[in-house]
Structures are given as C-alpha cells and as structure tokens.
Design a protein around this motif. Structure first.
Motif, short mmCIF file in Angstrom:
data_model
loop_
_atom_site.label_atom_id
_atom_site.label_comp_id
_atom_site.label_asym_id
_atom_site.label_seq_id
_atom_site.Cartn_x
_atom_site.Cartn_y
_atom_site.Cartn_z
N GLU A 51 0.38 -1.43 -0.14
CA GLU A 51 -0.34 0.25 -0.07
C GLU A 51 1.22 1.34 0.07
O GLU A 51 0.29 1.88 -0.35
CB GLU A 51 -0.81 -0.17 0.90
N ARG A 52 1.66 2.00 0.35
CA ARG A 52 2.42 2.18 0.76
C ARG A 52 3.08 2.55 -0.39
O ARG A 52 3.61 3.81 -1.19
CB ARG A 52 3.93 2.29 1.53
N THR A 53 3.98 1.99 -1.28
CA THR A 53 4.67 1.72 -2.15
C THR A 53 3.50 1.88 -3.12
O THR A 53 3.82 3.04 -4.48
CB THR A 53 4.99 0.33 -3.40
N LEU A 54 2.44 2.00 -3.59
CA LEU A 54 1.31 2.70 -4.83
C LEU A 54 0.79 3.81 -3.88
O LEU A 54 1.02 4.79 -5.15
CB LEU A 54 -0.26 1.80 -4.90
N GLN A 55 1.31 4.05 -3.30
CA GLN A 55 0.28 5.38 -2.85
C GLN A 55 1.39 6.62 -3.06
O GLN A 55 1.56 7.26 -4.25
CB GLN A 55 0.40 5.20 -1.06
N LEU A 56 3.14 5.91 -2.66
CA LEU A 56 4.48 6.57 -3.10
C LEU A 56 4.34 7.10 -5.01
O LEU A 56 4.41 7.77 -5.34
CB LEU A 56 5.47 6.26 -1.97
N ASN A 57 4.05 5.94 -5.72
CA ASN A 57 4.90 5.50 -6.86
C ASN A 57 3.66 6.55 -7.76
O ASN A 57 3.49 6.34 -8.46
CB ASN A 57 5.02 4.79 -7.34
N VAL A 58 2.21 5.76 -7.36
CA VAL A 58 1.23 6.18 -8.10
C VAL A 58 0.49 7.86 -7.92
O VAL A 58 0.44 8.33 -8.58
CB VAL A 58 0.54 5.03 -8.53
N HIS A 59 -0.28 7.50 -6.06
CA HIS A 59 -0.97 8.16 -5.67
C HIS A 59 -0.78 9.45 -5.89
O HIS A 59 -1.32 10.75 -6.35
CB HIS A 59 -1.64 7.46 -4.79
N ALA A 60 0.89 9.67 -4.82
CA ALA A 60 0.91 10.76 -5.13
C ALA A 60 1.48 11.86 -5.89
O ALA A 60 1.03 12.72 -6.01
CB ALA A 60 2.77 10.17 -3.94
N PRO A 61 2.87 11.38 -7.28
CA PRO A 61 2.15 12.39 -7.80
C PRO A 61 1.32 12.44 -8.05
O PRO A 61 1.02 13.59 -8.91
CB PRO A 61 2.88 11.01 -9.35
N ILE A 62 0.53 11.43 -8.44
CA ILE A 62 -0.90 12.39 -9.58
C ILE A 62 -2.22 13.57 -8.47
O ILE A 62 -2.27 14.10 -9.11
CB ILE A 62 -2.54 10.83 -9.40
#
Length: 240
Positions: A101-112
C-alpha cells in the motif's frame, strides 16, 4: 527549458538521484525545494543550503501537507522523483500488504495528487514542466519486483495521457526512465549500476531540451529491443 531562475519542487530530494538532481539543477540557476522524510538526510540537505519540506508522501496526509506548505509559491517545475519498492515475490514469501500500500501510494497516488494540486499554479506560469520519474521496468517488468514494476507502468501510462491532455498548454511533460542506479534502494542488487550523478545529468539535459522521454543509460538499449520485439524485451527482463 531554460532552468535559470525557475522554482523547482523536487520530491525525494535528500538522497540518491534526487539529491544529485537538486545539486545539478541549482548549478543551472534554479531554486530548488526538496522533500524528504529521514531526519538526518533532511538536516544534511539543509546544511547544503536547500529548502527542505519534511513530508512522508507514502501517506495521503503527507501529500496534503506538502501541497499546503507550497500553496501560493510560483512553482515552475514539479519533479515527481520519490519512489520505493516492496518485496512482492510469492516464490520467496507472502507479500506485506502494508508495504504494498505504501508503494502504491508513493509511486502512483502521490504524483497524481501533486500534479492535480499544482495544476493551476503550473498553468499560470509563463513556462512550466512536470517531470515524472518512472523506470525502465515500466517498459518491460522483471519477475522479482512485481509491485514496483506495476506502479511504474501505471505512472508511465498516466504520463503519456497527461502529455496529450496538456499539449496545447505551456506545461511540458517529461517522463524519465532510469536503469538500475546506485542508491540506497538498490544496495542488495549485485549488478552493473549507473551512478546517481550520471543519471541526474541525463535528466537535466532532457529538461533543457524539452524532451518528451528520457531513456537513461541502459534503458536506451531496452527501448530499442522493445521497439523491435516487445515479446523479446519481456523475455529478457523476466529472467530477473
């Protein structure tokens, strides 16, 4: 883009590629705001004279907090560099759901979310740029890093669509695809690695040239193989 005088927000800028990129951008005359989350690295970057915002972008609250702290700043360039990986290989062990979940958040959700939060600011600048750092693994995944590859492929797809959406604006969209780089995240990988300084230099050159895509180091070869045979590129990468 002429980087002299530009205000750059660079995530993950206290270590690895990000810190070298911050130094090189400053060398071109840019003012650079960096983000980080490790106290000693934050203090070291501040010791070099960088403005550093402490933010854990692997949480939605960290993204919201960063946007609040830069509200009203005339940011010309957003560099989404921060990233992480998580062990996700069923041959070795069950994946850690929290790490995924942290990886998904940092790598995808945060940039968007950062792009969305800064869009009006960037639109108001005479010249602006969004730089999304993905990976050569966004082109063809390896076997051992399934969740990391998936996040970088998702950000690559988003970046391609975003560039088309913004082509009639003053916002240029650049995707950077690094190879394996000598950073804290790759210390356990025993293979040839590009230095973070060399990677940062290629990114700066691509920014100055207003390139759409920067295939860094060995990714140039992977991109060539993929253009000739996507199936062959996948077979080569899935061996790892």
């Amino acid at each position: 883009m002429d980087l002299n005088g530009k205000l750059v927000l660079l995530t993950g800028g206290t270590d690895g590629i990000g810190l070298r990129l911050a130094r090189q951008l400053r060398g071109k005359g840019a003012e650079v705001i960096v983000t980080g989350r490790t106290p000693d690295r934050i203090e070291a970057a501040r010791g070099e004279g960088f403005e550093v915002i402490s933010a854990d972008l692997a949480t939605s609250g960290g993204v919201a907090g960063l946007l609040a702290q830069v509200a009203g700043r005339p940011i010309d360039v957003l560099v989404n560099n921060a990233g992480m990986g998580a062990a996700h290989d069923y041959r070795a062990a069950m994946p850690d759901a929290a790490a995924d979940e942290r990886t998904l958040q940092l790598n995808v959700h945060a940039p968007i979310r950062l792009i969305a939060g800064l869009m009006e600011t960037l639109r108001a600048r005479p010249e602006a740029m969004i730089v999304n750092v993905t990976s050569g693994l966004a082109i063809a995944p390896n076997t051992a890093s399934a969740i990391y590859c998936a996040t970088k492929a998702a950000l690559r797809s988003y970046t391609i669509a975003l560039r088309e959406q913004l082509k009639a604006t003053r916002i240029h969209v650049l995707e950077v695809l690094p190879p394996v780089v000598e950073t804290a995240m790759t210390t356990e990988l025993h293979m040839k690695k590009l230095s973070p300084e060399a990677c940062a230099a290629e990114i700066v050159t691509a920014m100055q040239r207003n390139a759409d895509e920067a295939n860094v180091g060995q990714v140039k070869f992977l991109r060539l193989v993929y253009s000739l045979s996507p199936a062959l590129a996948r077979r080569l990468m899935l061996a790892f």
